[in-house]
Design a protein around this motif. Structure first.
Motif, short mmCIF file in Angstrom:
data_model
loop_
_atom_site.label_atom_id
_atom_site.label_comp_id
_atom_site.label_asym_id
_atom_site.label_seq_id
_atom_site.Cartn_x
_atom_site.Cartn_y
_atom_site.Cartn_z
N ILE A 145 0.80 -1.60 0.07
CA ILE A 145 0.09 -0.08 0.09
C ILE A 145 1.31 1.05 0.33
CG2 ILE A 145 -1.83 1.56 1.65
CD1 ILE A 145 -2.66 -1.47 2.33
N THR A 146 2.16 0.91 0.78
CA THR A 146 2.88 2.52 1.19
C THR A 146 3.41 2.08 -0.54
OG1 THR A 146 3.13 2.36 3.26
CG2 THR A 146 5.51 3.23 2.08
N ARG A 147 3.96 1.73 -0.92
CA ARG A 147 4.84 2.43 -2.30
C ARG A 147 3.66 2.13 -3.62
NH1 ARG A 147 9.31 1.03 -5.86
NH2 ARG A 147 8.30 0.46 -7.63
N ASP A 148 2.12 1.81 -3.47
CA ASP A 148 1.05 2.65 -4.76
C ASP A 148 1.18 3.92 -4.01
OD1 ASP A 148 1.56 -0.12 -5.91
OD2 ASP A 148 -0.64 -0.45 -4.63
N GLU A 170 14.41 0.71 1.58
CA GLU A 170 14.94 1.09 0.69
C GLU A 170 14.58 0.08 -0.74
OE1 GLU A 170 18.83 -0.89 1.58
OE2 GLU A 170 18.01 -0.34 3.57
N ARG A 171 13.00 -0.79 -0.86
CA ARG A 171 12.21 -1.33 -1.81
C ARG A 171 12.31 -0.76 -2.87
NH1 ARG A 171 6.99 -2.68 -0.42
NH2 ARG A 171 6.67 -1.07 -0.25
N ASP A 172 12.29 0.74 -2.08
CA ASP A 172 11.12 1.96 -3.23
C ASP A 172 12.31 2.49 -3.35
OD1 ASP A 172 8.58 0.77 -2.91
OD2 ASP A 172 8.17 1.41 -1.18
N ARG A 212 19.78 -0.42 10.80
CA ARG A 212 18.42 0.75 10.15
C ARG A 212 19.69 1.72 10.44
NH1 ARG A 212 14.68 1.54 15.10
NH2 ARG A 212 15.06 -0.62 16.35
N LEU A 213 20.72 1.66 10.32
CA LEU A 213 22.40 2.65 10.09
C LEU A 213 22.28 2.68 8.74
CD1 LEU A 213 24.39 2.58 13.60
CD2 LEU A 213 22.64 4.43 12.32
N LYS A 214 22.10 0.74 8.73
CA LYS A 214 23.07 0.84 6.87
C LYS A 214 21.42 0.65 6.25
CE LYS A 214 25.61 -3.34 7.90
NZ LYS A 214 25.74 -5.31 7.86
N THR A 215 20.86 1.42 6.66
CA THR A 215 19.62 1.79 5.69
C THR A 215 19.48 3.38 5.69
OG1 THR A 215 17.45 0.34 6.73
CG2 THR A 215 17.12 2.27 5.23
N VAL A 216 20.04 3.82 6.78
CA VAL A 216 20.17 5.50 6.53
C VAL A 216 21.49 5.91 5.71
CG1 VAL A 216 21.25 7.31 7.91
CG2 VAL A 216 19.43 6.22 8.54
N GLN A 217 22.43 4.35 5.21
CA GLN A 217 23.55 4.94 4.55
C GLN A 217 23.00 5.09 3.34
OE1 GLN A 217 26.26 1.89 5.07
NE2 GLN A 217 28.40 3.56 5.43
N ALA A 218 22.06 3.45 3.02
CA ALA A 218 22.11 3.30 1.52
C ALA A 218 21.03 4.70 1.37
CB ALA A 218 21.33 1.48 1.49
#
Length: 356
Positions: A145-148, A170-172, A212-218
């Protein structure tokens, strides 16, 4: 004092604390059998919800956004301190275990959002997601739903901000990256603690802190401005970690940061006390004494401005530490306003199209 509650694995609470609007109340009692109850996994149930509107308009002067969209009601992440828990009382469900096991998914959200953005009188203002429940909670992996919703905002060149505790954002990146290049997107990743065990007990179904910190970096490497929220600040539970979290976030590329002091509205007061008595029993009264100092003698302060930051000596100390850490690690030197000038309203089927 409320007794400590047994916590089921993977859940923030097992409490069936009553919703405040119910006419009848439940009470525990000893029936004399003294039988050990078998611990069973509590399944998550997803309920379809089809609202007629999805854009919520904020009137609070102490919140930095005017419009928001929440794809889900309830949140499987199970953060015991979540100030959104009391919202389940409006559907006569418990803000305790029901909030994290009975999730309402707004399956028509993207369709309704497109119609709302296409209204002649719509004025473009940045839309915030993750202000109530996490838009990237586990159900999002399948429901999307968020993706849409992001796809609609991407197509309309509409600005968006996101707060999340999940790597799933990160998927989006294929949508958020191009939006960010035009000043249309930014993300805040909430990091409450770097202590894996504490995070697991406070936020049982969230992404692990290091991840989560890796997500910030990505996100930052992909060109999406990603900051960190140290929220909530909980006296004598995670407050000592503030500088460490901000330092690690800056090392991951974050340029912005924020914090919020623990809030305990309505039923959350009981749930958080039960959590302390179960996981940090020696700290319960000390933690609540500081909370009352922060809240002018109360356990919750609903007043604008002070509800987010508190007041008094402890609040001043946290504010000073936060500002000093931000200066030290180079955070909050840029404003990074989102761009509202590129918005293009969608063409709505039941609306007369423009001649030009």
């Amino acid at each position: 004092m409320n007794p400590a509650k047994k916590i089921h694995k993977g859940r923030g609470t097992s409490s069936k604390v009553d919703a405040r609007f119910l006419e009848h109340r439940r009470a525990e009692f000893d029936d004399g059998w003294a039988l050990e109850q078998e611990e069973r996994a509590i399944p998550t149930e997803i309920f379809r919800e089809t609202p007629r509107t999805v854009i919520t308009r904020n009137q609070s002067p102490d919140i930095p956004f005017e419009t928001s969209v929440n794809p889900y009601r309830g949140c499987e992440h199970g953060c015991v301190y979540c100030y959104a828990r009391p919202s389940h009382a409006y559907v006569d469900l418990s803000p305790g275990i029901d909030f994290e096991t009975k999730i309402f998914a707004k399956t028509n959200a993207a369709e309704i959002l497109r119609k709302e953005l296409g209204k002649p009188r719509y004025v473009c203002k940045p839309i915030a997601m993750g202000t109530n429940t996490d838009p990237y909670q586990p159900a999002e992996r399948q429901l999307r739903i968020t993706r849409d919703i992001i796809q609609v905002l991407h197509d309309c060149r509409h600005p968006l901000s996101i707060v999340t505790k999940s790597w799933l954002v990160e998927r989006d990146l294929d949508l958020l990256g191009p939006m960010a290049a035009d000043g249309l997107a930014k993300v805040f990743v909430s990091v409450t603690s770097l202590n894996h065990d504490l995070a697991r007990r406070l936020e049982p179904r969230t992404t692990a802190p290091a991840r989560r910190l890796k997500t910030v970096q990505a996100l930052n490497r992909a060109g999406v401005p990603a900051g960190v929220m140290f929220a909530p600040v909980i006296p004598f539970i995670n407050d000592a970690e503030m500088e460490s979290v901000l330092q690690q976030a800056a090392a991951a590329g974050a340029k912005t940061a924020g914090y919020v002091i623990l809030r305990l509205p309505n039923e959350v007061k009981q749930l958080f006390r039960e959590w302390l008595e179960t996981h940090e029993p020696g700290k319960t009264e000390h933690v609540f004494s500081i909370i009352r100092d922060l809240r002018s003698g109360r356990e919750n302060d609903p007043e604008y401005f002070t509800r987010m930051r508190g007041q008094g000596v402890y609040a001043d100390l946290i504010r000073s530490r936060f500002q000093n850490a931000c200066r030290k690690f180079g955070l909050n030197n840029e404003r990074g306003e989102l761009n509202t000038g590129l918005f293009k309203p969608p063409v709505v089927a039941d609306r007369q199209q423009s001649l030009f």
